[in-house]
Design an enzyme around this catalytic site. Structure first.
Site, PDB file in Angstrom:
ATOM      1  N   CYS A   1      -3.429   9.842   4.197  1.00  0.00           N
ATOM      2  CA  CYS A   1      -3.865   9.559   5.567  1.00  0.00           C
ATOM      3  C   CYS A   1      -3.908  10.842   6.396  1.00  0.00           C
ATOM      4  CB  CYS A   1      -2.932   8.542   6.226  1.00  0.00           C
ATOM      5  SG  CYS A   1      -3.470   8.154   7.910  1.00  0.00           S
TER       6      CYS A   1
ATOM      7  N   HIS B   1       0.878  -1.162   0.000  1.00  0.00           N
ATOM      8  CA  HIS B   1       0.000   0.000   0.000  1.00  0.00           C
ATOM      9  C   HIS B   1       0.920   1.218   0.000  1.00  0.00           C
ATOM     10  CE1 HIS B   1      -3.810   2.172   1.133  1.00  0.00           C
ATOM     11  NE2 HIS B   1      -2.900   3.066   1.504  1.00  0.00           N
TER      12      HIS B   1
END
Length: 288
Positions: A240, A207
């Site tokens: 994020c 990821h």
């Protein structure tokens, strides 16, 4: 061309979570329904976390209720940050995968899930047990897997140590995660083969977050190192919000598709539906 089939995990959840303006539930569902028709292995569609932490995803249940799963080969993945979230995810048979960010940075684990690494390991144990009981599979993200911006101790041995601890407890899918975009081709080439060879029974994925100028070199390093499970998001949206003030976007799916196609990989994607999703994304992500 690889012997092992490529698994593409499209991540609209990761793309949306840091957007300040609330995206209407109907629009989220329409977008994800298009992505479900493209042919990705998995759609990371939502999360069961506190709405105070991620207000954008407070409607995950409502989005799920609007998804058409009658004609898709894609499976659904939802992210959780604690046991309560995992228990909520278990209530929905439509969800195949439940993801948990296990950070090897103590600072980030506190920021992201409000718990220590040690406590999070206990959460993983309980979550794996829950998944077994409810016929789901846990995806554990080895978060901050390429380093961290907080000055916490980081090296290859620490990555291997925590990966081993997670696999020993029954983790079947481990995704090495670059939460802030600090990964480099050299580090990918070092870490990925190490994990793949050390844990042959575990599915190892990546990821990655990346800026457009470093995207291709990271994809190439991962592919040539044996990665066959890739997380990405259309147009590289996302990042994020718990990690840093400046969001580093996801790996862009279109760049990944282009690279893998050039390598002779047969991805079996419906490119017409993909183009429709690209068009609709302008409306979904207009605040970006």
């Amino acid at each position: 061309m690889s012997q092992k089939a490529i698994k593409l995990i499209e991540c609209p959840r990761d793309a949306m979570q840091g957007i300040h303006d609330f995206i209407p539930t109907d629009l989220k569902a329409a977008y994800i329904n298009l992505l479900l028709q493209v042919g990705f292995d998995t759609i990371d569609f939502g999360s069961f976390v506190s709405p105070k932490a991620i207000p954008q995803l407070k409607d995950t249940k409502e989005v799920l209720a609007q998804l058409d799963l009658s004609n898709t080969k894609s499976k659904l993945l939802a992210i959780v940050a604690n046991l309560r979230g995992a228990e909520n995810a278990m209530l929905f048979p439509e969800i195949s995968y439940v993801g948990f960010p296990f950070s090897i940075s103590e600072t980030f684990q506190q920021r992201n899930t409000n718990s220590s690494i040690k406590d999070s390991l206990t959460t993983v144990e309980q979550m794996l047990e829950l998944c077994d009981r409810h016929q789901k599979t846990a995806v554990i993200y080895l978060s901050m897997g390429f380093g961290n911006p907080y000055g916490d101790i980081y090296n290859t041995d620490i990555v291997a140590q925590w990966a081993s601890a997670l696999v020993e407890r029954g983790t079947k899918i481990l995704s090495l995660s670059d939460t802030t975009g600090v990964s480099a081709p050299e580090k990918i080439k070092e870490l990925l083969p190490l994990l793949v060879s050390s844990f042959p029974q575990t599915e190892i994925g990546l990821h990655l977050h990346s800026t457009p100028d470093t995207r291709n070199e990271k994809i190439e390093a991962a592919y040539l190192s044996g990665c066959r499970r890739f997380d990405s998001a259309l147009k590289g949206f996302g990042g994020c919000p718990m990690a840093a003030d400046d969001l580093t976007g996801n790996l862009a799916t279109e760049g990944l598709i282009d690279y893998l196609t050039q390598k002779g990989e047969v991805l079996n994607l419906n490119m017409d539906k993909w183009r429709q999703a690209m068009l609709l994304s302008a409306e979904v992500f207009q605040g970006m």
